[in-house]
Design a protein around this motif. Structure first.
Motif, PDB file in Angstrom:
ATOM      1  N   PHE A 308       0.838  -1.207   0.000  1.00 26.21           N
ATOM      2  CA  PHE A 308       0.000   0.000   0.000  1.00 26.21           C
ATOM      3  C   PHE A 308       0.870   1.253   0.000  1.00 26.21           C
ATOM      4  N   ALA A 309       1.917   1.263   0.819  1.00 26.15           N
ATOM      5  CA  ALA A 309       2.792   2.433   0.897  1.00 26.15           C
ATOM      6  C   ALA A 309       3.487   2.690  -0.440  1.00 26.15           C
ATOM      7  N   TYR A 310       3.953   1.640  -1.099  1.00 29.12           N
ATOM      8  CA  TYR A 310       4.630   1.829  -2.388  1.00 29.12           C
ATOM      9  C   TYR A 310       3.666   2.365  -3.443  1.00 29.12           C
ATOM     10  N   TYR A 311       2.466   1.815  -3.488  1.00 33.46           N
ATOM     11  CA  TYR A 311       1.499   2.293  -4.477  1.00 33.46           C
ATOM     12  C   TYR A 311       1.035   3.713  -4.152  1.00 33.46           C
ATOM     13  N   LEU A 312       0.913   4.026  -2.872  1.00 40.36           N
ATOM     14  CA  LEU A 312       0.561   5.389  -2.484  1.00 40.36           C
ATOM     15  C   LEU A 312       1.663   6.360  -2.912  1.00 40.36           C
ATOM     16  N   LEU A 313       2.908   5.933  -2.752  1.00 38.43           N
ATOM     17  CA  LEU A 313       4.056   6.738  -3.163  1.00 38.43           C
ATOM     18  C   LEU A 313       4.005   7.050  -4.660  1.00 38.43           C
ATOM     19  N   LEU A 314       3.572   6.075  -5.446  1.00 39.35           N
ATOM     20  CA  LEU A 314       3.509   6.269  -6.892  1.00 39.35           C
ATOM     21  C   LEU A 314       2.394   7.240  -7.302  1.00 39.35           C
ATOM     22  N   HIS A 315       1.459   7.497  -6.382  1.00 38.65           N
ATOM     23  CA  HIS A 315       0.321   8.366  -6.714  1.00 38.65           C
ATOM     24  C   HIS A 315       0.380   9.712  -5.988  1.00 38.65           C
ATOM     25  N   GLU A 316       1.571  10.153  -5.625  1.00 36.85           N
ATOM     26  CA  GLU A 316       1.701  11.462  -5.000  1.00 36.85           C
ATOM     27  C   GLU A 316       1.135  12.554  -5.906  1.00 36.85           C
ATOM     28  N   ARG A 317       0.513  13.531  -5.273  1.00 34.21           N
ATOM     29  CA  ARG A 317      -0.119  14.617  -6.031  1.00 34.21           C
ATOM     30  C   ARG A 317       0.935  15.459  -6.757  1.00 34.21           C
ATOM     31  N   ASN A 318       2.008  15.795  -6.086  1.00 33.79           N
ATOM     32  CA  ASN A 318       3.153  16.490  -6.680  1.00 33.79           C
ATOM     33  C   ASN A 318       4.376  15.615  -6.448  1.00 33.79           C
ATOM     34  N   PRO A 319       4.683  14.720  -7.372  1.00 32.64           N
ATOM     35  CA  PRO A 319       5.714  13.703  -7.120  1.00 32.64           C
ATOM     36  C   PRO A 319       7.098  14.287  -6.900  1.00 32.64           C
ATOM     37  N   ARG A 320       7.844  13.650  -6.000  1.00 33.24           N
ATOM     38  CA  ARG A 320       9.264  13.965  -5.867  1.00 33.24           C
ATOM     39  C   ARG A 320       9.978  13.595  -7.168  1.00 33.24           C
ATOM     40  N   GLN A 321      11.019  14.358  -7.505  1.00 30.95           N
ATOM     41  CA  GLN A 321      11.704  14.141  -8.776  1.00 30.95           C
ATOM     42  C   GLN A 321      12.499  12.849  -8.805  1.00 30.95           C
ATOM     43  N   LEU A 322      13.124  12.521  -7.697  1.00 32.37           N
ATOM     44  CA  LEU A 322      13.939  11.312  -7.634  1.00 32.37           C
ATOM     45  C   LEU A 322      13.571  10.552  -6.376  1.00 32.37           C
ATOM     46  N   VAL A 323      13.188   9.298  -6.552  1.00 31.44           N
ATOM     47  CA  VAL A 323      12.835   8.428  -5.433  1.00 31.44           C
ATOM     48  C   VAL A 323      13.784   7.238  -5.443  1.00 31.44           C
ATOM     49  N   PHE A 324      14.363   6.933  -4.282  1.00 32.43           N
ATOM     50  CA  PHE A 324      15.287   5.796  -4.160  1.00 32.43           C
ATOM     51  C   PHE A 324      14.711   4.835  -3.127  1.00 32.43           C
ATOM     52  N   ILE A 325      14.416   3.601  -3.564  1.00 33.53           N
ATOM     53  CA  ILE A 325      13.823   2.584  -2.697  1.00 33.53           C
ATOM     54  C   ILE A 325      14.811   1.438  -2.546  1.00 33.53           C
ATOM     55  N   GLU A 326      15.121   1.087  -1.309  1.00 33.06           N
ATOM     56  CA  GLU A 326      16.018  -0.038  -1.049  1.00 33.06           C
ATOM     57  C   GLU A 326      15.223  -1.313  -0.775  1.00 33.06           C
ATOM     58  N   GLU A 327      15.499  -2.335  -1.566  1.00 37.43           N
ATOM     59  CA  GLU A 327      15.007  -3.700  -1.361  1.00 37.43           C
ATOM     60  C   GLU A 327      13.503  -3.760  -1.069  1.00 37.43           C
ATOM     61  N   PRO A 328      12.671  -3.400  -2.029  1.00 35.28           N
ATOM     62  CA  PRO A 328      11.220  -3.444  -1.805  1.00 35.28           C
ATOM     63  C   PRO A 328      10.701  -4.853  -1.567  1.00 35.28           C
ATOM     64  N   GLU A 329      11.490  -5.874  -1.921  1.00 38.67           N
ATOM     65  CA  GLU A 329      11.019  -7.256  -1.771  1.00 38.67           C
ATOM     66  C   GLU A 329      10.963  -7.737  -0.330  1.00 38.67           C
ATOM     67  N   ASN A 330      11.627  -7.041   0.588  1.00 39.93           N
ATOM     68  CA  ASN A 330      11.648  -7.498   1.984  1.00 39.93           C
ATOM     69  C   ASN A 330      10.236  -7.557   2.557  1.00 39.93           C
TER      70      ASN A 330
END
Length: 416
Positions: A308-330
């Motif tokens: 849910f958090a990752y999908y919410l991040l993808l739908h930000e109203r004004n997205p951050r220009q650069l997003v760095f995610i470490e090991e989303p599979e955990n």
């Protein structure tokens, strides 16, 4: 590190980055930079793979270090996040400074800008900014012009939208201003970027401050926060309900559409609704298959909260220009990862609105990606890491075009 609420979102993305003398990264180049013009530029989805201990976390921390330098100052950034100070950051046995080169383009129609930063120790053994430069290639004269150049805090900057100085000292257009910073432990772009007359420096600083480094922790996300709308998720996702509150407040109909889209991506969840309490606080309710009553977000599983958090991040109203995610599979079931990777790649698209960096150990995640978007970090015999694009390995591009999935090739040791 975040864009302030209400401000217009900046544009831009990194076409390449070079990191030197940062821990096990003696010299790594991703994509195209001013000093490495032959490689293809980075796309909008960049995934870094490789065995544990090969430098993925160090690479992610290099981005975090730059962001911390903006907010905390250089010396504090060296100590932040358990870095242990400058002596623990610099590559062993190296006398040259730590350095970064960022090759950045505001949009497809603008000239790339190069930001160079060198960090060293002074005679008192304290870290300081040895060199800092911003330059662009002037199309008319065909060579780079510096519009910010500082050595030991002393140098010049050009006001306005154009102009600069070449390597021979020739000034081209614009208004040059001599600069002498009082504090060499703060970046010059932070000081000068706060002044409207240095428009290009201000714009680049806004781009850097829009970076977001994410390491989501479900246990932290379960904490009940005070009622206060937040436009962006924090690094660990502890304010997930506050972000929902903000999105609901700003545009209820749009937020409900986002929830409908996300609920289709969460296994076993058929409905998500916001619950607003009398004190103004909001909490999310999840309806799960097989249960009559909804569950509030603090009671949801780790995997559901992370997705849910990752999908919410993808739908930000004004997205951050650069997003760095470490090991989303955990903490996520492996069958969900290809869908998540595909959603991420589709979300960033090919515009300059958003760029996503991800580190992963999962071949299931990599299966959804293209060879040109995946980089392999590998530690060589000298103990330092190298980076190679997956598309540069023999037969990988050809096999991918024939339908062989990239993660399966990696798992079968065709590359890496």
């Amino acid at each position: 590190m975040l864009i302030e609420d209400g401000k217009e979102n900046v544009m831009g993305k990194i076409e390449g980055i070079k990191i030197k003398n940062y821990g096990p990264i003696r010299e790594v180049v991703l994509g195209r930079t001013l000093s490495h013009q032959k490689p293809e530029p980075l796309g909008n989805m960049i995934t870094i793979i490789g065995p544990s201990g090969n430098g993925k976390s160090t690479l992610a921390d290099a981005f975090g270090f730059i962001a911390d330098c903006l907010e905390l100052g250089l010396e504090a950034a060296c100590d932040a996040n358990n870095r242990g100070g400058y002596d623990q950051l610099i590559s062993q046995g190296v006398k040259e400074p730590i350095s970064f080169e960022i090759y950045y383009r505001e949009n497809k129609n603008t000239t790339p800008i190069t930001y160079e930063l060198e960090i060293d120790k002074d005679k008192y053994e304290r870290p300081y900014v040895k060199m800092e430069r911003l330059r662009y290639r002037n199309q008319k004269i065909g060579r780079p012009l510096s519009f910010l150049y500082l050595q030991n805090g002393v140098g010049y900057a050009f006001e306005g939208k154009k102009g600069g100085q070449d390597e021979q000292g020739n000034e081209i257009d614009g208004k040059k201003v001599n600069v002498n910073l009082s504090d060499k432990r703060r970046l010059g772009i932070v000081t000068l970027g706060a002044m409207k007359q240095y428009e290009r420096i201000e714009k680049f600083l806004g781009f850097l401050r829009s970076w977001y480094l994410c390491y989501f922790l479900p246990d932290v996300a379960r904490r009940i926060q005070t009622a206060a709308p937040h436009p962006y998720l924090d690094r660990h996702g502890s304010n997930i309900n506050n972000v929902a509150q903000y999105m609901y407040r700003e545009n209820k109909n749009e937020f409900m559409k986002v929830l409908e889209h996300i609920q289709d991506k969460l296994p076993g969840i058929y409905k998500i609704e916001p619950q607003k309490f009398d004190n103004g606080q909001m909490m999310l309710k999840f309806w799960e298959n097989g249960f009559e009553n909804a569950f509030y977000s603090p009671k949801m599983s780790d995997g559901t909260l992370k997705l849910f958090a990752y999908y919410l991040l993808l739908h930000e109203r004004n997205p951050r220009q650069l997003v760095f995610i470490e090991e989303p599979e955990n903490g996520l079931y492996h069958h969900y990862l290809a869908d998540l990777a595909g959603e991420m790649a589709e979300n960033v698209g090919d515009s300059n609105k958003k760029q996503l960096f991800v580190t992963t150990h999962s071949p299931f995640f990599v299966n959804a990606l293209r060879p040109q978007d995946v980089w392999v970090l590998k530690k060589e015999e000298d103990g330092y890491s190298t980076a190679t694009r997956a598309s540069e390995y023999p037969f990988v591009k050809e096999l991918s075009e024939e339908g062989v999935e990239l993660g399966d090739m990696w798992y079968s040791k065709y590359f890496g």
